[in-house]
Write an enzyme that holds these catalytic residues in place. Structure first.
Site, PDB file in Angstrom:
ATOM      1  N   ASN A  69      -2.050  12.892   1.263  1.00 56.04           N
ATOM      2  CA  ASN A  69      -0.926  13.791   1.041  1.00 56.04           C
ATOM      3  C   ASN A  69      -1.464  15.097   0.492  1.00 56.04           C
ATOM      4  O   ASN A  69      -2.494  15.092  -0.171  1.00 56.04           O
ATOM      5  CB  ASN A  69       0.028  13.212  -0.016  1.00 56.04           C
ATOM      6  N   ASP A 100       2.819   6.926   1.233  1.00 52.62           N
ATOM      7  CA  ASP A 100       3.791   5.838   1.389  1.00 52.62           C
ATOM      8  C   ASP A 100       3.233   4.693   2.229  1.00 52.62           C
ATOM      9  O   ASP A 100       3.621   3.556   2.065  1.00 52.62           O
ATOM     10  CB  ASP A 100       5.076   6.380   2.035  1.00 52.62           C
ATOM     11  N   LYS A 144     -17.137   3.381  12.254  1.00 55.30           N
ATOM     12  CA  LYS A 144     -16.505   4.620  12.690  1.00 55.30           C
ATOM     13  C   LYS A 144     -15.878   4.439  14.079  1.00 55.30           C
ATOM     14  O   LYS A 144     -16.543   3.921  14.991  1.00 55.30           O
ATOM     15  CB  LYS A 144     -17.565   5.733  12.723  1.00 55.30           C
ATOM     16  N   PRO A 177       2.792  -0.078  -2.179  1.00 53.96           N
ATOM     17  CA  PRO A 177       3.746  -0.392  -3.242  1.00 53.96           C
ATOM     18  C   PRO A 177       4.324   0.895  -3.833  1.00 53.96           C
ATOM     19  O   PRO A 177       3.622   1.905  -3.901  1.00 53.96           O
ATOM     20  CB  PRO A 177       2.894  -1.121  -4.281  1.00 53.96           C
ATOM     21  N   ASP A 178       5.583   0.862  -4.214  1.00 55.27           N
ATOM     22  CA  ASP A 178       6.190   2.003  -4.908  1.00 55.27           C
ATOM     23  C   ASP A 178       5.865   1.841  -6.399  1.00 55.27           C
ATOM     24  O   ASP A 178       6.466   1.007  -7.090  1.00 55.27           O
ATOM     25  CB  ASP A 178       7.703   2.027  -4.656  1.00 55.27           C
ATOM     26  N   LYS A 237      15.316   4.809  -7.720  1.00 54.58           N
ATOM     27  CA  LYS A 237      14.122   4.336  -8.434  1.00 54.58           C
ATOM     28  C   LYS A 237      14.482   3.765  -9.806  1.00 54.58           C
ATOM     29  O   LYS A 237      13.604   3.241 -10.502  1.00 54.58           O
ATOM     30  CB  LYS A 237      13.118   5.478  -8.607  1.00 54.58           C
TER      31      LYS A 237
END
Ligand code: CTP
Length: 402
Positions: free
Chosen positions: A210, A279, A289, A310-311, A346
């Site tokens: 990210n 995520d 590779k 996992p969150d 959440k």
């Protein structure tokens, strides 16, 4: 942003080779907006000249208690009265002994005794001098007398030996001085923070990640440290230096971040989840590779399968005795709607939201706080300034925090 604007600091140098670091220190203090009056003992002038310190502070340097430049001849009173703090760096073993005994036989020791402002000392000496019983007795007596002892650090010493007793580095002393002037809104609280991105391997040479510089998370860690909290930072890979005074655990993947958080979450008062956690991870990570097919005429792309990570935040929020949880959400549209939903989903009392396209990689940011009462926008500001405002907002809402 100048962090010591309007602060007046007396920087005292006693005799020690670490005086050379005080030249850099005065520069850093002035850079941050402080007015610095340098006072040197006679011994200090053997290690660095008053001319150097005067050029860097831009102000006259004082050494002699009988200096005729002060009209009423009371340099010891005049210099300390206008000061917000006196910092002795380096503080030699002898000078600390003097402070403990309340002796006043030169300008620097006299103004310390006559002070009406806080005193901080940064010890600097050989490791044997530092660990000697009289020095250790003096250090604990100074702490009991309300003097703040900064460091010392550990490592290679000018004498060639290695151990405790090095003066803290100029940037570390600067961080201590900036922290010293911040209100202790989270005193003795334990705060766990995640920051940066996670990286998820595709094969041994490729990853999915990210976009996150880690700047906001690191700024929050620093602000919480300045507010007196005991901070632990768990960070994905960033280009930032580990912040001074904060234990930092480096991780790569979301699963590693999850495991590190769960290993440290017990007995935390606050959990601030700033990390941009991936995520999904690649479920079929290749052990070698992945090669392009040289015979394929058209573009050949590998088949990646994904598994949900996992969150971490939701997992922590659902723990029995969970710390007070704060989430972050970087959205690209419909910020209010998504942020309110996310906070509820959440199960957390507070979420900080921003529009990602406006702040990515920048040093400034624009955020809103979302809580039970609604949305509270903060004006655009430097990330460090926003971090301090967010720590104040957390301290205000934290149940049982005086
Ligand atoms: N978070 C987390 N673990 C994850 C994903 C997110 O702990 N696997 C945390 C982030 O650190 C942040 C908050 O959850 O504090 C919101 O992250 P975000 O990615 O915006 O939320 P998601 O739940 O992933 O929702 P979406 O990606 O659909 O917007």
């Amino acid at each position: 942003m100048q962090e010591l604007l309007d602060k007046r600091i007396v920087l005292g140098l006693s005799g020690g080779i670490a005086c050379y670091k005080s030249a850099e220190l005065v520069r850093r203090l002035v850079e941050q907006g402080a007015t610095v009056d340098v006072v040197m003992t006679d011994a200090a002038t053997h290690f660095i000249t008053a001319v150097t310190m005067q050029a860097l502070s831009g102000r006259p340097v004082f050494i002699d208690a009988w200096d005729p430049r002060i009209p009423n001849n009371m340099a010891h009173i005049d210099l300390s009265r206008g000061a917000d703090a006196i910092l002795i760096a380096p503080a030699s073993a002898d000078f600390m002994a003097k402070l403990v005994q309340g002796r006043a036989d030169d300008l620097l020791s006299t103004l310390c005794l006559a002070r009406a402002c806080p005193l901080l000392v940064a010890p600097a000496m050989n490791r044997e001098m530092w660990s000697a019983a009289p020095t250790q007795r003096n250090v604990s007596q100074l702490a009991q007398d309300g003097v703040k002892v900064l460091g010392p650090g550990s490592g290679q010493q000018a004498c060639g030996e290695t151990g405790d007793g090095r003066m803290l580095e100029p940037l570390q002393l600067l961080a201590e001085m900036v922290a010293f002037f911040q209100p202790k809104l989270l005193k003795n609280k334990r705060v766990l923070i995640t920051a940066g991105p996670t990286v998820e391997p595709i094969d041994p040479v490729r990853v999915i990640t990210n976009r996150s510089s880690g700047k906001t998370g690191y700024a929050l860690a620093r602000a919480a440290f300045e507010a007196g909290a005991q901070v632990t930072l768990i960070s994905g890979p960033t280009a930032l230096p580990e912040p001074y005074g904060i234990p930092c655990i480096q991780v790569q993947t979301a699963q590693q971040m999850h495991d590190a958080v769960l290993a440290h979450v017990k007995e935390q008062d606050v959990f601030i989840s700033v990390a941009a956690v991936a995520d999904w991870r690649v479920a079929n990570v290749a052990s070698d590779k992945i090669k392009k097919d040289p015979k394929a005429k058209t573009t050949h792309s590998p088949n990646l399968e994904f598994a949900l990570n996992p969150d971490i935040l939701a997992t922590v929020a659902a723990l029995p005795n969970a710390p007070w949880c704060v989430g972050f959400a970087a959205e690209t549209e419909r910020l209010s709607e998504y942020a309110h939903d996310k906070r509820k989903r959440k199960g957390i009392p507070m979420l900080i939201g921003n529009l990602a396209q406006h702040v990515m990689d920048a040093d400034h940011t624009t955020v809103s706080i979302f809580d039970e009462q609604g949305e509270h926008p903060l004006p655009t500001s430097a990330k460090q300034d926003i971090a301090r405002q967010l720590i104040a907002a957390i301290a205000k809402r934290l149940p049982g925090n005086a």
